[in-house]
Design an enzyme around this catalytic site. Sequence first.
Site, PDB file in Angstrom:
ATOM      1  N   THR A  30       0.857  -1.192   0.000  1.00 53.63           N
ATOM      2  CA  THR A  30       0.000   0.000   0.000  1.00 53.63           C
ATOM      3  C   THR A  30       0.893   1.243   0.000  1.00 53.63           C
ATOM      4  O   THR A  30       2.002   1.224   0.555  1.00 53.63           O
ATOM      5  CB  THR A  30      -0.951   0.051   1.219  1.00 53.63           C
ATOM      6  OG1 THR A  30      -0.195   0.389   2.391  1.00 53.63           O
ATOM      7  CG2 THR A  30      -1.689  -1.261   1.433  1.00 53.63           C
ATOM      8  N   GLY A  40       7.699   7.423  -2.530  1.00 55.90           N
ATOM      9  CA  GLY A  40       8.543   7.384  -1.330  1.00 55.90           C
ATOM     10  C   GLY A  40       8.998   5.987  -0.927  1.00 55.90           C
ATOM     11  O   GLY A  40       9.548   5.228  -1.738  1.00 55.90           O
ATOM     12  N   ILE A  41       8.769   5.657   0.334  1.00 52.62           N
ATOM     13  CA  ILE A  41       9.215   4.368   0.880  1.00 52.62           C
ATOM     14  C   ILE A  41       8.532   3.212   0.141  1.00 52.62           C
ATOM     15  O   ILE A  41       9.176   2.222  -0.221  1.00 52.62           O
ATOM     16  CB  ILE A  41       8.909   4.309   2.396  1.00 52.62           C
ATOM     17  CG1 ILE A  41       9.785   5.326   3.138  1.00 52.62           C
ATOM     18  CG2 ILE A  41       9.108   2.898   2.943  1.00 52.62           C
ATOM     19  CD1 ILE A  41       9.395   5.548   4.604  1.00 52.62           C
ATOM     20  N   TYR A  47      -0.676  11.978  14.163  1.00 54.24           N
ATOM     21  CA  TYR A  47       0.269  11.064  13.505  1.00 54.24           C
ATOM     22  C   TYR A  47       0.884  10.099  14.533  1.00 54.24           C
ATOM     23  O   TYR A  47       0.963   8.891  14.303  1.00 54.24           O
ATOM     24  CB  TYR A  47       1.344  11.898  12.815  1.00 54.24           C
ATOM     25  CG  TYR A  47       2.318  11.117  11.978  1.00 54.24           C
ATOM     26  CD1 TYR A  47       1.970  10.659  10.711  1.00 54.24           C
ATOM     27  CD2 TYR A  47       3.599  10.834  12.442  1.00 54.24           C
ATOM     28  CE1 TYR A  47       2.868   9.939   9.938  1.00 54.24           C
ATOM     29  CE2 TYR A  47       4.503  10.120  11.676  1.00 54.24           C
ATOM     30  CZ  TYR A  47       4.135   9.680  10.415  1.00 54.24           C
ATOM     31  OH  TYR A  47       5.028   8.967   9.658  1.00 54.24           O
ATOM     32  N   LYS A  66       0.514   5.983  14.621  1.00 54.00           N
ATOM     33  CA  LYS A  66       1.645   5.058  14.511  1.00 54.00           C
ATOM     34  C   LYS A  66       1.784   4.184  15.767  1.00 54.00           C
ATOM     35  O   LYS A  66       2.196   3.022  15.672  1.00 54.00           O
ATOM     36  CB  LYS A  66       2.934   5.836  14.231  1.00 54.00           C
ATOM     37  CG  LYS A  66       2.927   6.552  12.865  1.00 54.00           C
ATOM     38  CD  LYS A  66       2.742   5.573  11.714  1.00 54.00           C
ATOM     39  CE  LYS A  66       2.924   6.218  10.352  1.00 54.00           C
ATOM     40  NZ  LYS A  66       2.797   5.269   9.247  1.00 54.00           N
ATOM     41  N   THR A  80      11.682  11.772   1.464  1.00 49.15           N
ATOM     42  CA  THR A  80      10.627  11.330   0.531  1.00 49.15           C
ATOM     43  C   THR A  80       9.771  12.550   0.152  1.00 49.15           C
ATOM     44  O   THR A  80       9.899  13.620   0.768  1.00 49.15           O
ATOM     45  CB  THR A  80       9.681  10.296   1.201  1.00 49.15           C
ATOM     46  OG1 THR A  80       8.916  10.980   2.201  1.00 49.15           O
ATOM     47  CG2 THR A  80      10.412   9.124   1.811  1.00 49.15           C
TER      48      THR A  80
HETATM   49  P1  NAP Z   1       4.817   9.501   0.525  1.00 50.87           P
HETATM   50  O1  NAP Z   1       6.007   9.708  -0.340  1.00 50.87           O
HETATM   51  O2  NAP Z   1       3.814  10.592   0.643  1.00 50.87           O
HETATM   52  O3  NAP Z   1       4.096   8.149   0.039  1.00 50.87           O
HETATM   53  C1  NAP Z   1       2.891   7.727   0.607  1.00 50.87           C
HETATM   54  C2  NAP Z   1       2.001   7.224  -0.500  1.00 50.87           C
HETATM   55  O4  NAP Z   1       0.776   6.779   0.111  1.00 50.87           O
HETATM   56  C3  NAP Z   1       1.615   8.333  -1.501  1.00 50.87           C
HETATM   57  O5  NAP Z   1       1.566   7.861  -2.820  1.00 50.87           O
HETATM   58  C4  NAP Z   1       0.230   8.706  -1.003  1.00 50.87           C
HETATM   59  O6  NAP Z   1      -0.590   9.320  -1.970  1.00 50.87           O
HETATM   60  C5  NAP Z   1      -0.287   7.347  -0.609  1.00 50.87           C
HETATM   61  N1  NAP Z   1      -1.514   7.463   0.181  1.00 50.87           N
HETATM   62  C6  NAP Z   1      -1.855   8.432   1.067  1.00 50.87           C
HETATM   63  N2  NAP Z   1      -3.086   8.232   1.515  1.00 50.87           N
HETATM   64  C7  NAP Z   1      -3.553   7.102   0.908  1.00 50.87           C
HETATM   65  C8  NAP Z   1      -4.754   6.396   0.944  1.00 50.87           C
HETATM   66  N3  NAP Z   1      -5.792   6.812   1.694  1.00 50.87           N
HETATM   67  N4  NAP Z   1      -4.884   5.283   0.202  1.00 50.87           N
HETATM   68  C9  NAP Z   1      -3.867   4.865  -0.593  1.00 50.87           C
HETATM   69  N5  NAP Z   1      -2.711   5.508  -0.690  1.00 50.87           N
HETATM   70  C10 NAP Z   1      -2.544   6.614   0.053  1.00 50.87           C
HETATM   71  O7  NAP Z   1       5.246   9.161   2.025  1.00 50.87           O
HETATM   72  P2  NAP Z   1       6.508   8.349   2.634  1.00 50.87           P
HETATM   73  O8  NAP Z   1       7.371   9.331   3.296  1.00 50.87           O
HETATM   74  O9  NAP Z   1       7.048   7.398   1.644  1.00 50.87           O
HETATM   75  O10 NAP Z   1       5.747   7.558   3.792  1.00 50.87           O
HETATM   76  C11 NAP Z   1       5.445   6.173   3.686  1.00 50.87           C
HETATM   77  C12 NAP Z   1       5.094   5.653   5.084  1.00 50.87           C
HETATM   78  O11 NAP Z   1       6.236   5.805   5.916  1.00 50.87           O
HETATM   79  C13 NAP Z   1       3.970   6.428   5.741  1.00 50.87           C
HETATM   80  O12 NAP Z   1       3.172   5.544   6.486  1.00 50.87           O
HETATM   81  C14 NAP Z   1       4.708   7.369   6.672  1.00 50.87           C
HETATM   82  O13 NAP Z   1       3.913   7.726   7.770  1.00 50.87           O
HETATM   83  C15 NAP Z   1       5.873   6.492   7.089  1.00 50.87           C
HETATM   84  N6  NAP Z   1       7.020   7.216   7.587  1.00 50.87           N
HETATM   85  C16 NAP Z   1       7.632   8.156   6.826  1.00 50.87           C
HETATM   86  C17 NAP Z   1       8.734   8.829   7.351  1.00 50.87           C
HETATM   87  C18 NAP Z   1       9.467   9.881   6.567  1.00 50.87           C
HETATM   88  O14 NAP Z   1      10.301  10.582   7.178  1.00 50.87           O
HETATM   89  N7  NAP Z   1       9.233  10.011   5.263  1.00 50.87           N
HETATM   90  C19 NAP Z   1       9.171   8.557   8.647  1.00 50.87           C
HETATM   91  C20 NAP Z   1       8.521   7.600   9.393  1.00 50.87           C
HETATM   92  C21 NAP Z   1       7.442   6.930   8.861  1.00 50.87           C
HETATM   93  P3  NAP Z   1      -0.699  10.941  -1.926  1.00 50.87           P
HETATM   94  O15 NAP Z   1       0.602  11.433  -2.460  1.00 50.87           O
HETATM   95  O16 NAP Z   1      -1.867  11.219  -2.825  1.00 50.87           O
HETATM   96  O17 NAP Z   1      -0.935  11.337  -0.493  1.00 50.87           O
END
Ligand code: NAP
Length: 251
Positions: free
Chosen positions: A16, A21-22, A157, A161, A192
Amino acid sequence: MSAPTPLPTDRSIVVTGGASGIGLAVTTLLLSEGVPVAVLDRDASALARLRDAHPGARLLAQEVSVTDAAAVDRAVERAAKELAPLWGVVTCAGIVRDRTILKMTEEDWRAVLDVNLSGTFFALRAGALRMKELGGGRMVAIASIVGLRGGFGQANYAASKAGVVAVVETAAREFGKHGITVNAIAPGFVRTPMTAKYGETLEEACKAESPLGTVCEPEDIARSVRYLLSPEAGHITGVVLRVDGGQAIGA
Ligand code: NAP
């Protein structure tokens, strides 16, 4: 000791949030190893870019919001039917809506809990329904160190988590009898699209918190996810693995 066992290529993995990003780093790594991947993401243009980047790959990129339990269920069913029986689920879909508690609206609160916590629950449940008859599998949920220690301006947030960790520990207990392992990865700051909006100040502050003094890239998280998906990680379940360059303990 022998070389690491490859991931199964006759079983599929659902990711999902796998278009950015990740999640995108996880998807790319898995596809590079020939693993069939079903991506569930709400970003249609990111999904189109992903399809274009992997012509001919065993990739099913579906536009789905993880907040819609029935849609998640249908998408996971389609993955199992059209790609291959499920081996794993990786939950990366997530959002932020930062505001201090006194300024946080009900909508900010509910939106983040809905995507990050309920979305994770729906995806893990949909996966377990298909995997429980298959003799084993892997689930990895992306949590955050903020869920372990709170975060200024991030009550929604952090709660989401912390909730993910609780769901993971519960699922590990419930699905163990089916040979399914369930673990969480708690990243610190990762570079990201989600964190790009915070600008360089946060990146520098997080780097200063890390004993390594480095910034985490999505590929660093993807490699840890891959390990927890691998046959070698078969005895690891209910764990929260911090992959944060030591950010949570501090420099
Ligand atoms: P990201 O680049 O924004 O990627 C997240 C993806 O999930 C985006 O494509 C987003 O679409 C999609 N998404 C959001 N809401 C959704 C929904 N309701 N249904 C389906 N897809 C949905 O973020 P990321 O930084 O890679 O984060 C990935 C995960 O890692 C998240 O759970 C985040 O909380 C966690 N995380 C991130 C960090 C960090 O520093 N980056 C640190 C700790 C944890 P949209 O672009 O349309 O929103």
